[in-house]
Design an enzyme around this catalytic site. Structure first.
Site, short mmCIF file in Angstrom:
data_model
loop_
_atom_site.label_atom_id
_atom_site.label_comp_id
_atom_site.label_asym_id
_atom_site.label_seq_id
_atom_site.Cartn_x
_atom_site.Cartn_y
_atom_site.Cartn_z
N TYR A 37 -5.50 -8.38 -3.10
CA TYR A 37 -5.21 -8.71 -4.51
C TYR A 37 -4.92 -7.43 -5.31
CZ TYR A 37 -5.41 -10.36 -9.25
OH TYR A 37 -5.09 -10.61 -10.57
N SER A 119 -10.23 -4.41 -19.58
CA SER A 119 -9.29 -5.53 -19.54
C SER A 119 -9.87 -6.75 -20.24
CB SER A 119 -8.99 -5.87 -18.09
OG SER A 119 -8.38 -7.14 -18.00
N TYR A 143 -4.92 -9.21 -23.57
CA TYR A 143 -3.94 -10.19 -23.11
C TYR A 143 -3.79 -11.15 -24.26
CZ TYR A 143 -3.28 -8.80 -18.27
OH TYR A 143 -2.91 -8.13 -17.13
N THR A 169 -0.93 -5.58 -23.79
CA THR A 169 -0.08 -5.63 -22.59
C THR A 169 1.03 -6.65 -22.79
OG1 THR A 169 -1.92 -4.93 -21.23
CG2 THR A 169 -0.09 -6.02 -20.09
N LYS A 251 1.60 -1.72 -24.05
CA LYS A 251 1.65 -1.37 -22.63
C LYS A 251 2.72 -2.21 -21.92
CE LYS A 251 -1.44 -1.13 -18.57
NZ LYS A 251 -1.20 -2.30 -17.74
N HIS A 275 3.28 -2.17 -14.69
CA HIS A 275 2.10 -2.88 -14.21
C HIS A 275 1.88 -2.60 -12.72
CE1 HIS A 275 -0.42 -6.27 -15.99
NE2 HIS A 275 -0.90 -6.24 -14.77
N ARG A 278 3.57 -5.00 -10.27
CA ARG A 278 2.99 -6.32 -10.02
C ARG A 278 3.69 -7.43 -10.79
NH1 ARG A 278 -2.18 -5.94 -7.90
NH2 ARG A 278 -3.18 -7.58 -9.10
N ASP A 306 1.76 5.00 -16.76
CA ASP A 306 1.08 4.64 -15.50
C ASP A 306 2.07 4.00 -14.55
OD1 ASP A 306 1.18 1.77 -15.58
OD2 ASP A 306 -0.75 1.64 -16.59
N SER A 307 1.60 3.69 -13.38
CA SER A 307 2.32 3.01 -12.29
C SER A 307 2.72 4.01 -11.21
CB SER A 307 3.55 2.24 -12.79
OG SER A 307 3.13 1.18 -13.65
N GLY A 308 1.83 4.17 -10.25
CA GLY A 308 2.11 5.01 -9.10
C GLY A 308 1.38 6.33 -9.07
N VAL A 309 0.57 6.62 -10.08
CA VAL A 309 -0.13 7.92 -10.10
C VAL A 309 -1.20 7.93 -9.01
CG1 VAL A 309 -1.64 9.41 -11.44
CG2 VAL A 309 0.29 8.28 -12.55
N ARG A 310 -1.07 8.86 -8.08
CA ARG A 310 -2.01 8.93 -6.96
C ARG A 310 -2.57 10.34 -6.74
NH1 ARG A 310 -1.43 4.57 -8.01
NH2 ARG A 310 -0.80 2.78 -6.78
N ARG A 330 -4.96 1.57 -9.46
CA ARG A 330 -5.53 1.13 -8.19
C ARG A 330 -6.53 2.10 -7.55
NH1 ARG A 330 0.05 -0.89 -7.60
NH2 ARG A 330 0.05 -3.14 -7.25
C1 FNR Z 1 -3.90 -4.42 -13.11
N1 FNR Z 1 -3.28 -4.08 -14.31
C2 FNR Z 1 -3.69 -4.67 -15.48
N2 FNR Z 1 -3.12 -4.33 -16.66
C3 FNR Z 1 -3.55 -4.87 -17.81
O1 FNR Z 1 -3.01 -4.53 -18.86
N3 FNR Z 1 -4.57 -5.78 -17.81
C4 FNR Z 1 -5.19 -6.17 -16.68
O2 FNR Z 1 -6.10 -6.97 -16.70
C5 FNR Z 1 -4.72 -5.64 -15.46
N4 FNR Z 1 -5.27 -6.03 -14.28
C6 FNR Z 1 -4.90 -5.43 -13.11
C7 FNR Z 1 -5.52 -5.79 -11.92
C8 FNR Z 1 -5.20 -5.13 -10.75
C9 FNR Z 1 -5.92 -5.50 -9.49
C10 FNR Z 1 -4.23 -4.09 -10.76
C11 FNR Z 1 -3.90 -3.32 -9.51
C12 FNR Z 1 -3.59 -3.75 -11.91
C13 FNR Z 1 -2.25 -3.02 -14.35
C14 FNR Z 1 -2.89 -1.65 -14.55
O3 FNR Z 1 -3.40 -1.50 -15.85
C15 FNR Z 1 -1.86 -0.51 -14.33
O4 FNR Z 1 -0.73 -0.74 -15.15
C16 FNR Z 1 -1.42 -0.42 -12.88
O5 FNR Z 1 -2.52 -0.53 -12.02
C17 FNR Z 1 -0.69 0.89 -12.63
O6 FNR Z 1 -0.18 0.93 -11.33
P1 FNR Z 1 -0.88 1.74 -10.12
O7 FNR Z 1 -0.86 3.18 -10.49
O8 FNR Z 1 -2.26 1.19 -10.01
O9 FNR Z 1 -0.05 1.41 -8.93
#
Ligand code: FNR
Length: 376
Positions: A37, A119, A143, A169, A251, A275, A278, A306-310, A330
Site C-alpha cells: 500500500y 494527515s 483532505y 491537498t 499541495k 503525491h 500515486r 516532494d515526490s521521489g526524495v530519497r 515513503r
Molecule cells: C501519501 N501521501 C499523502 N498526502 C496527503 O496529502 N495526505 C495523505 O493522507 C497522504 N497519504 C499518503 C499515504 C501513503 C502510504 C503515501 C506513500 C503517500 C502523499 C505524501 O504526502 C507525499 O506527497 C508522497 O509520499 C511523496 O512521494 P514519495 O517521496 O514518498 O515517493
C-alpha cells in the site's frame, strides 16, 4: 562518525544507511500487504519512475577549495526558523506500518526539530498526536471533503491543538487507479483505518444515523462518500482563507498557472508534488515541474517540494532548483514500520547527514543559498 565509531565495537545500525533500500528491507520484514500500500502508485508506476528520472537527470557540479568548515542547514518558513529544510510529508493510515503510528512519527520529528505534517486520514486523532509531540512544530494536512461543517470543525480542532500551517491537498478529489491495491482488494479506509479524525468529530457524527460503535459499516460508507470532493474549484478557497488565519499551503501544484492562481487566492505557499506518483499515472516528474513553479511565484510564495526524495543529494537538487524545503514521504513510513520512533529518527538523521555532507563536499555552506548554478 558516531556510526563508524559504533561499528568499531561491532555495533552496526539496524537500518540501512542507503534509504533507497528501505522498501526492500521493509517488505521482507513486514510482508507485502501494508508495504504494498505504501509503495504502490497509480497506473503502471510511470509517474514514480518519472520522479526518479527527473531528479537523476540533474547533476551536481562540485566546487573545490572553498572553506566549508561551517555549514548552515537552517531555513525560514512562514516566519519560523527550522533547523533543516525538511518536513515529514502527510501520510495517512500509519497504523498499518506500526502500532504507535502517527504518535511515533510525530515524536521522532519533534525530537529532530523537523515539522510533522499530520494527515487528515491519520489512524490517530489529531488531539492525541499533538499531545504526543509536545511543542514540536506541526502542520495539519486537510483532505477537503464535501461537508463544510466537518471541514470547519477540523480547522477549529487543528488550531486548538497548535497546528500552525494548513496544507490543503488538491490532487486527491478521487482515489486513483492503483493496481496493486485493486489486485489485493486492499484499501485500509474500508476497514476503518485512517478515519480517526472523522469518527471523533462532532460534525461528522452529527451526519450519522447511529453512533460509529453501533454501525461501523455505515460510518465507513459515510466517510467514503464525503471524503473527497471532485466538485471543488479555485473559488472555494475563499472559505478556507476565511476560516484559517495561519499560513495555507496548496499541495499538489504542478503547473505554473496553478501556482499563480494560488497566489491570487491569498495562499502562502505551494508544494510541488504528484503525491509520489500515486494519483495521476503518466504525470510529469515533480522535479521537472519545479523550475516553472519557482519562476512563476518563487519570490513571493514558499515553494516546497516532494515526490521521489530519497537521498541527501535529492534534497540538494530540489533546493538548488528553488524549493525552500522538501517533504519526506515513503522512506519515513518504512523506517516507522521497521523500528517505530527510532526508525523514523534514523531516516531523518541519515537524510540530513547525507545532505550536509553533499553540501560541503560540493563547496557550499548555506542550504538556503543554493541556486541552479550548483547544478550542471
Ligand atoms: C501519501 N501521501 C499523502 N498526502 C496527503 O496529502 N495526505 C495523505 O493522507 C497522504 N497519504 C499518503 C499515504 C501513503 C502510504 C503515501 C506513500 C503517500 C502523499 C505524501 O504526502 C507525499 O506527497 C508522497 O509520499 C511523496 O512521494 P514519495 O517521496 O514518498 O515517493
Amino acid at each position: 562518525y558516531e556510526i563508524y565509531l559504533n561499528g568499531m565495537t561491532g555495533a552496526v545500525p539496524r537500518l540501512p544507511a542507503d534509504l533507497t533500500r528501505l522498501e526492500e528491507v521493509a517488505e521482507a520484514r513486514l510482508g507485502p500487504g501494508p508495504v504494498g500500500y505504501v509503495a504502490g502508485s497509480a497506473g503502471n508506476g510511470s509517474t514514480e519512475r518519472a520522479n526518479r528520472a527527473a531528479l537523476d537527470r540533474h547533476r551536481i557540479v562540485p566546487r573545490m577549495l572553498r572553506d566549508v568548515r561551517r555549514r548552515n542547514l537552517s531555513v525560514e518558513l512562514f516566519g519560523t526558523r527550522l533547523p533543516a529544510p525538511l518536513a515529514l510529508a502527510p501520510i495517512g493510515v500509519l497504523s498499518i506500518m506500526h502500532p504507535d503510528a502517527e504518535c511515533a512519527a510525530a515524536r521522532a520529528a519533534a525530537a529532530q526539530g523537523v515539522p510533522f505534517i499530520l494527515s487528515s486520514a491519520s489512524s490517530t486523532p489529531m488531539e492525541r498526536v499533538a499531545e504526543a509531540m509536545g511543542d514540536g512544530e506541526r502542520w495539519f494536512q486537510l483532505y477537503w471533503g464535501k461537508d463544510r461543517e466537518v471541514t470547519r470543525s477540523f480547522l477549529d480542532r487543528a488550531k486548538a491543538c497548535g497546528f500552525t500551517a494548513l496544507v490543503v491537498t488538491l490532487d486527491t478529489p478521487l482515489l486513483a487507479w492503483r493496481p496493486r491495491d485493486l489486485d489485493q482488494a486492499y484499501l485500509p479506509f474500508l476497514r476503518g483505518v485512517g478515519t480517526a479524525n472523522y469518527f471523533t468529530d462532532p460534525a461528522f457524527q452529527a451526519g450519522l444515523a447511529k453512533p460509529v460503535h453501533e454501525d461501523l459499516d455505515a460510518a465507513v460508507l459515510h466517510f467514503v462518500q464525503m471524503f473527497g470532493d471532485p466538485g471543488k474549484t479555485w473559488e472555494d478557497l475563499a472559505f478556507l482563507r476565511e476560516h484559517w488565519d495561519g499560513p495555507i499551503v496548496l499541495k499538489g501544484v504542478l503547473h505554473p498557472d496553478d501556482a499563480r492562481r494560488a497566489e491570487q487566492t491569498g495562499m502562502d505557499g505551494v508544494v510541488v508534488s504528484n503525491h509520489g506518483g500515486r494519483q495521476v499515472g503518466g504525470s510529469i516528474g515533480a522535479a521537472d515541474a519545479l523550475p516553472g513553479v519557482v519562476e512563476a511565484v518563487g519570490d513571493r510564495l514558499a515553494v516546497l517540494f516532494d515526490s521521489g526524495v530519497r537521498t541527501g543529494d535529492d534534497v540538494f537538487k530540489a533546493l538548488a532548483l528553488g524549493a525552500r524545503a522538501v517533504l519526506l514521504g515513503r522512506p519515513y513510513a518504512y523506517g516507522l514500520g521497521l523500528d517505530g520512533q527510532p526508525g523514523v529518527e534514523h531516516v531523518i538523521r541519515a537524510l540530513l547527514a547525507e545532505f550536509e555532507l553533499t553540501l560541503a563536499l560540493s563547496g557550499h555552506t548555506d542550504a538556503a543559498g543554493l541556486t541552479p548554478e550548483a547544478l550542471g
